[in-house]
Structure formats: structure tokens, C-alpha cells
Design a protein around this motif. Structure first.
Motif, mmCIF file in Angstrom:
data_model
loop_
_atom_site.group_PDB
_atom_site.id
_atom_site.type_symbol
_atom_site.label_atom_id
_atom_site.label_comp_id
_atom_site.label_asym_id
_atom_site.label_seq_id
_atom_site.Cartn_x
_atom_site.Cartn_y
_atom_site.Cartn_z
ATOM 1 N N THR A 80 9.219 2.175 -3.486
ATOM 2 C CA THR A 80 8.023 1.051 -4.223
ATOM 3 C C THR A 80 6.725 1.278 -3.351
ATOM 4 O O THR A 80 6.784 1.806 -2.365
ATOM 5 C CB THR A 80 8.559 -0.266 -4.065
ATOM 6 O OG1 THR A 80 8.602 -0.957 -2.770
ATOM 7 C CG2 THR A 80 10.074 -0.272 -4.852
ATOM 8 N N ASP A 81 5.972 0.516 -4.163
ATOM 9 C CA ASP A 81 4.511 0.234 -3.381
ATOM 10 C C ASP A 81 4.539 -0.939 -2.519
ATOM 11 O O ASP A 81 3.388 -1.630 -2.325
ATOM 12 C CB ASP A 81 3.308 0.378 -4.575
ATOM 13 C CG ASP A 81 3.471 -0.878 -5.485
ATOM 14 O OD1 ASP A 81 4.443 -1.730 -5.211
ATOM 15 O OD2 ASP A 81 2.068 -1.197 -5.805
ATOM 16 N N GLY A 82 5.569 -1.569 -2.107
ATOM 17 C CA GLY A 82 5.854 -2.901 -1.598
ATOM 18 C C GLY A 82 5.753 -3.084 -0.164
ATOM 19 O O GLY A 82 5.108 -2.143 0.494
ATOM 20 N N TYR A 83 5.494 -4.299 0.193
ATOM 21 C CA TYR A 83 5.324 -4.753 1.547
ATOM 22 C C TYR A 83 6.522 -5.760 1.896
ATOM 23 O O TYR A 83 6.953 -6.427 1.057
ATOM 24 C CB TYR A 83 3.907 -5.146 2.069
ATOM 25 C CG TYR A 83 3.502 -6.447 1.171
ATOM 26 C CD1 TYR A 83 3.745 -7.694 1.780
ATOM 27 C CD2 TYR A 83 3.203 -6.509 0.009
ATOM 28 C CE1 TYR A 83 3.456 -9.069 1.099
ATOM 29 C CE2 TYR A 83 2.522 -7.869 -0.758
ATOM 30 C CZ TYR A 83 2.991 -8.802 -0.027
ATOM 31 O OH TYR A 83 2.696 -9.930 -0.585
ATOM 32 N N LEU A 84 6.622 -5.892 3.146
ATOM 33 C CA LEU A 84 7.762 -6.878 3.524
ATOM 34 C C LEU A 84 7.147 -8.330 3.727
ATOM 35 O O LEU A 84 5.916 -8.490 4.761
ATOM 36 C CB LEU A 84 8.438 -6.110 4.739
ATOM 37 C CG LEU A 84 9.642 -6.892 5.380
ATOM 38 C CD1 LEU A 84 10.731 -6.992 4.408
ATOM 39 C CD2 LEU A 84 10.066 -6.228 6.827
#
Length: 113
Positions: A14-18
């Protein structure tokens, strides 16, 4: 799969962040919720956590996808989010393969854009 490996898998797909929005400083928590959010809109893509020695992931799918997936061992209605749209997968106790899990994570990312 460990919790750390699962978080890395989600971030890689994904293009996600934690983020840790449910774990307040100074709050004693028995479960640490690692939430992966979209960078662009901040919506939750997936939530990874360990509970009772089980590594779990909550993902968003369509109701039809959830219904089909929940026929698999180790898959149940979402524990912490709307269980019509969210499903919890017991990562180490399911017949869902790593390839299928990657596809599920990508679909959750697509649905939460």
C-alpha cells in the motif's frame, strides 16, 4: 508470520504509513493496535495486532467478498470495526495463503481510497 512481518507486508502493498491512534500515551494497553493508514486521506487500510498469542489483521472488503472469505478457517467478522465491511483474519491459523493475503490487503487499500 510475526506481527512485524505482517505490518511490513501491508506497508509494502500500500501507500500507507504506520500509526497508533488507539494507544494513548500513559494508557496501559494489553493490545497494541498498529494501524496502517493511507498517506493521502488518512483512512484506515488495515489494523494489525496480537491478541491471545494470535497475530490478527482487520481488513475492509465488500459485503459479498466478506461473506465468501468468512467461509475459510481462521476468518471471522471484524472484531473492532463495522463487521459488515471489515473482516478479521487470524494470520497463522487460516487457510488464506500469503498470495491471497496480499490481494486482500490491496483490495482493502483500494476500497478505502
Amino acid at each position: 508470520m510475526t506481527e512485524t512481518e505482517l505490518i511490513k507486508l501491508v506497508l509494502d502493498q500500500t501507500d500507507g504509513y504506520l500509526d497508533f491512534p488507539f494507544n494513548r500515551p500513559g494508557q496501559k494497553a494489553t493490545v497494541i493496535f498498529s494501524v496502517i493508514k493511507h498517506r493521502r486521506n488518512g483512512k484506515i487500510v488495515a489494523m494489525v495486532y496480537t491478541q491471545d498469542a494470535q497475530v490478527l489483521i482487520d481488513v475492509k472488503l465488500t459485503p459479498a467478498q466478506n461473506e465468501a472469505l468468512r467461509l475459510s478457517a481462521g476468518v471471522e467478522p471484524g472484531r473492532h470495526l463495522n463487521n459488515r465491511y471489515w473482516t478479521t483474519i487470524k494470520v497463522n491459523e487460516t487457510v488464506v495463503s500469503t498470495v491471497e493475503l496480499r490481494n486482500i490487503i490491496r483490495e482493502s487499500a483500494r476500497l478505502t481510497r
